[in-house]
Each structure stands twice: as C-alpha cells, then as structure tokens.
Scaffold this motif. Structure first.
Motif, PDB file in Angstrom:
ATOM      1  N   GLY A  39       0.832  -1.207   0.000  1.00 16.33           N
ATOM      2  CA  GLY A  39       0.000   0.000   0.000  1.00 16.33           C
ATOM      3  C   GLY A  39       0.856   1.241   0.000  1.00 16.33           C
ATOM      4  N   VAL A  40       0.460   2.220  -0.820  1.00 21.25           N
ATOM      5  CA  VAL A  40       1.211   3.474  -0.922  1.00 21.25           C
ATOM      6  C   VAL A  40       0.526   4.506  -0.017  1.00 21.25           C
ATOM      7  N   LEU A  41       1.244   4.891   1.037  1.00 18.38           N
ATOM      8  CA  LEU A  41       0.665   5.831   2.010  1.00 18.38           C
ATOM      9  C   LEU A  41       0.584   7.237   1.426  1.00 18.38           C
ATOM     10  N   LYS A  42      -0.396   8.022   1.878  1.00 22.26           N
ATOM     11  CA  LYS A  42      -1.418   7.572   2.802  1.00 22.26           C
ATOM     12  C   LYS A  42      -2.667   7.073   2.098  1.00 22.26           C
ATOM     13  N   GLY A  43      -2.871   7.540   0.879  1.00 21.81           N
ATOM     14  CA  GLY A  43      -4.176   7.435   0.236  1.00 21.81           C
ATOM     15  C   GLY A  43      -4.735   6.033   0.053  1.00 21.81           C
ATOM     16  N   SER A  44      -3.865   5.013   0.028  1.00 24.42           N
ATOM     17  CA  SER A  44      -4.345   3.674  -0.317  1.00 24.42           C
ATOM     18  C   SER A  44      -4.945   2.911   0.859  1.00 24.42           C
ATOM     19  N   GLY A  70       6.807  19.242  -7.146  1.00 23.64           N
ATOM     20  CA  GLY A  70       6.282  19.987  -8.294  1.00 23.64           C
ATOM     21  C   GLY A  70       4.889  19.582  -8.709  1.00 23.64           C
ATOM     22  N   LYS A  71       4.142  18.915  -7.808  1.00 24.12           N
ATOM     23  CA  LYS A  71       2.800  18.446  -8.157  1.00 24.12           C
ATOM     24  C   LYS A  71       1.849  19.612  -8.323  1.00 24.12           C
ATOM     25  N   GLY A  72       1.019  19.529  -9.351  1.00 32.74           N
ATOM     26  CA  GLY A  72       0.006  20.560  -9.539  1.00 32.74           C
ATOM     27  C   GLY A  72       0.546  21.763 -10.291  1.00 32.74           C
ATOM     28  N   VAL A  97      -0.603  -1.210  -4.422  1.00 33.91           N
ATOM     29  CA  VAL A  97      -1.995  -0.774  -4.283  1.00 33.91           C
ATOM     30  C   VAL A  97      -2.033   0.740  -4.075  1.00 33.91           C
ATOM     31  N   GLU A  98      -2.648   1.433  -5.039  1.00 31.48           N
ATOM     32  CA  GLU A  98      -2.759   2.887  -5.025  1.00 31.48           C
ATOM     33  C   GLU A  98      -4.221   3.298  -4.955  1.00 31.48           C
ATOM     34  N   ASP A  99      -4.463   4.479  -4.430  1.00 33.17           N
ATOM     35  CA  ASP A  99      -5.819   5.034  -4.494  1.00 33.17           C
ATOM     36  C   ASP A  99      -6.064   5.685  -5.855  1.00 33.17           C
ATOM     37  N   ILE A 100      -5.040   6.417  -6.355  1.00 34.73           N
ATOM     38  CA  ILE A 100      -5.249   7.141  -7.618  1.00 34.73           C
ATOM     39  C   ILE A 100      -3.961   7.211  -8.427  1.00 34.73           C
ATOM     40  N   VAL A 101      -4.110   7.081  -9.734  1.00 33.12           N
ATOM     41  CA  VAL A 101      -3.013   7.331 -10.669  1.00 33.12           C
ATOM     42  C   VAL A 101      -3.401   8.579 -11.452  1.00 33.12           C
ATOM     43  N   ASP A 102      -2.545   9.603 -11.327  1.00 33.87           N
ATOM     44  CA  ASP A 102      -2.851  10.896 -11.946  1.00 33.87           C
ATOM     45  C   ASP A 102      -1.888  11.074 -13.129  1.00 33.87           C
ATOM     46  N   THR A 103      -0.718  11.654 -12.896  1.00 29.62           N
ATOM     47  CA  THR A 103       0.260  11.781 -13.987  1.00 29.62           C
ATOM     48  C   THR A 103       0.927  10.434 -14.291  1.00 29.62           C
ATOM     49  N   GLY A 104       0.946   9.552 -13.296  1.00 25.20           N
ATOM     50  CA  GLY A 104       1.587   8.239 -13.457  1.00 25.20           C
ATOM     51  C   GLY A 104       3.019   8.194 -12.949  1.00 25.20           C
ATOM     52  N   HIS A 105       3.580   9.369 -12.599  1.00 29.23           N
ATOM     53  CA  HIS A 105       4.993   9.401 -12.181  1.00 29.23           C
ATOM     54  C   HIS A 105       5.241   8.555 -10.929  1.00 29.23           C
ATOM     55  N   THR A 106       4.328   8.635  -9.957  1.00 28.46           N
ATOM     56  CA  THR A 106       4.535   7.900  -8.699  1.00 28.46           C
ATOM     57  C   THR A 106       4.567   6.402  -8.954  1.00 28.46           C
ATOM     58  N   LEU A 107       3.580   5.917  -9.711  1.00 28.43           N
ATOM     59  CA  LEU A 107       3.497   4.468  -9.945  1.00 28.43           C
ATOM     60  C   LEU A 107       4.679   3.979 -10.772  1.00 28.43           C
ATOM     61  N   LEU A 157      -8.621   9.426  -0.333  1.00 27.49           N
ATOM     62  CA  LEU A 157      -8.123  10.637  -1.006  1.00 27.49           C
ATOM     63  C   LEU A 157      -8.479  11.890  -0.197  1.00 27.49           C
ATOM     64  N   ASP A 158      -7.542  12.826  -0.175  1.00 31.14           N
ATOM     65  CA  ASP A 158      -7.779  14.040   0.613  1.00 31.14           C
ATOM     66  C   ASP A 158      -7.647  15.301  -0.234  1.00 31.14           C
ATOM     67  N   TYR A 159      -8.147  16.393   0.323  1.00 30.97           N
ATOM     68  CA  TYR A 159      -7.721  17.710  -0.126  1.00 30.97           C
ATOM     69  C   TYR A 159      -7.260  18.426   1.134  1.00 30.97           C
ATOM     70  N   ASN A 163     -11.386  15.068   4.394  1.00 29.82           N
ATOM     71  CA  ASN A 163     -12.291  14.164   3.657  1.00 29.82           C
ATOM     72  C   ASN A 163     -11.714  12.795   3.286  1.00 29.82           C
ATOM     73  N   ARG A 164     -10.565  12.417   3.860  1.00 27.74           N
ATOM     74  CA  ARG A 164      -9.992  11.108   3.532  1.00 27.74           C
ATOM     75  C   ARG A 164     -10.890   9.946   3.933  1.00 27.74           C
ATOM     76  N   THR A 165     -11.652  10.115   5.006  1.00 23.39           N
ATOM     77  CA  THR A 165     -12.365   8.966   5.572  1.00 23.39           C
ATOM     78  C   THR A 165     -13.796   8.829   5.067  1.00 23.39           C
TER      79      THR A 165
END
Ligand code: PRP
Length: 177
Positions: A39-44, A70-72, A97-107, A157-159, A163-165
C-alpha cells in the motif's frame, strides 16, 4: 465552511467493484505463492483494507511512502522514497496498491524501485485513474474506475488532509474547503 462533497462514485459502487477486483486477483494469483500487497501511504489505506479482506488467497501487507515534487504545477515528475517496505520481497509476487493514478509518475517510480528488490513479479492496482492526466505510460493491471479531470476526495483521497475517511468518492472545488 466545509461543503459536503458531491458524490461521484457511491459507497455501493466502490464496494461492488472492489469485490470484482478481489475475485479477479484471487483467480490470477492462485498459484500457491504468497502475494505481498504494498500500500502506498497515505491514500491507499482504505482500498488496501477492503481489497485485502476480500481476497481468497494468502497475502501479506507492506506499506511504502513517497513524496513528489512539483505536483500541480509544471511537474518535474521527481518522486522521492520516504519509507521503504519492511519485509524482504525478493522472489515474491508484489501488488502495488494505489488510491489514484494521476500523472503516473509515482506508480512508474514505484514499479522501478520495487523491481530493484528482485521480486518474482510486480503488478499494480488502483481504485481510480485520471484518464486524461497521464504524463507517462504506466500499466494499471487492476483498475477500479477511470475518471475525468476532477478534484476527488474520500475513500483515502484528501484535499489538504480533509475528507480522507468518507466512504464514497466525492468531487470538490478547492474553494469549498
Ligand atoms: C497521490 C496518490 C498517488 C499519487 C499519484 O498521493 O496516492 O500516490 O498522488 O499521483 P501521480 O500519478 O501524479 O504521481 P499524494 O501525493 O496525494 O499523497 P497521499 O496519498 O499521502 O495523500
């Protein structure tokens, strides 16, 4: 004041998709080899908890933490490892296990980094992928949902840590919080 996020993917829809993914994973890995879910912290944390409980095959759990720069903005795509897996994954089957793939750089970074531990295989699961945001090519072997370019919160997922929970995936405008 906080506005309630608008529901994008309901709790019921998430739970039923998670069950489908768990059944698929249980079938694909039914080889007697232990699966290590990373699991990739924290979002997953929520997706990992639900997905892992619905598998019918032996599995162990590890966590990893990264931070990205440099995200965003104009993303450099640089990802830094903050916490590595604790157990030895050499020769094991690894599922990131990820919650979200956005740009893909992390994965993409995580796949390369975990492969350096010489596992038997590395595959990927993500509850959500932002279909139009990809900056690098990266395979998601087990995908929950493709979404558009929206700011989503909930189910891990948070902002700004809010709202993560929530048990569902909601959409916010960053000005709501
Ligand atoms: C999110 C998500 C992924 C990453 C995906 O983590 O959990 O790890 O962003 O983005 P990318 O595809 O553009 O690289 P975040 O940095 O928000 O940290 P968090 O999980 O601790 O909230």
């Amino acid at each position: 004041m906080n506005k309630e996020p608008k529901v994008l993917i309901s709790e019921e829809a998430i739970q039923s998709r998670v069950l489908e993914l768990a059944e698929q994973i249980s079938t694909d890995y039914d080889s007697g080899d232990d699966l290590v879910m990373v699991g990739v912290l924290k979002g997953s944390f929520m997706f990992l908890a639900d997905l892992s409980r619905r598998l019918s095959i032996p599995r162990t759990i590890e966590f990893i933490a990264v931070s990205s720069y440099g995200k965003g903005s104009i993303s450099s795509g640089a990802v830094r490892l903050v916490m590595d897996v604790r157990g030895n994954i050499e020769g094991k089957h690894v599922l990131i296990v990820e919650d979200i793939v956005d740009t893909g750089h992390t994965l993409k970074y995580l796949i390369g980094m975990l492969k350096s531990h010489r596992p038997a295989s590395v595959k990927t699961a993500s509850l959500i992928r932002k279909a139009d945001s990809a900056e690098v090519d990266v395979d998601v072997d087990y995908l929950g949902f493709d979404i558009g370019d929206e700011w989503v919160v909930g189910y891990g997922l948070d902002y700004a840590e809010q709202n993560r929970t929530l048990p569902y995936i909601g959409v916010i405008q960053p000005t709501d919080v």
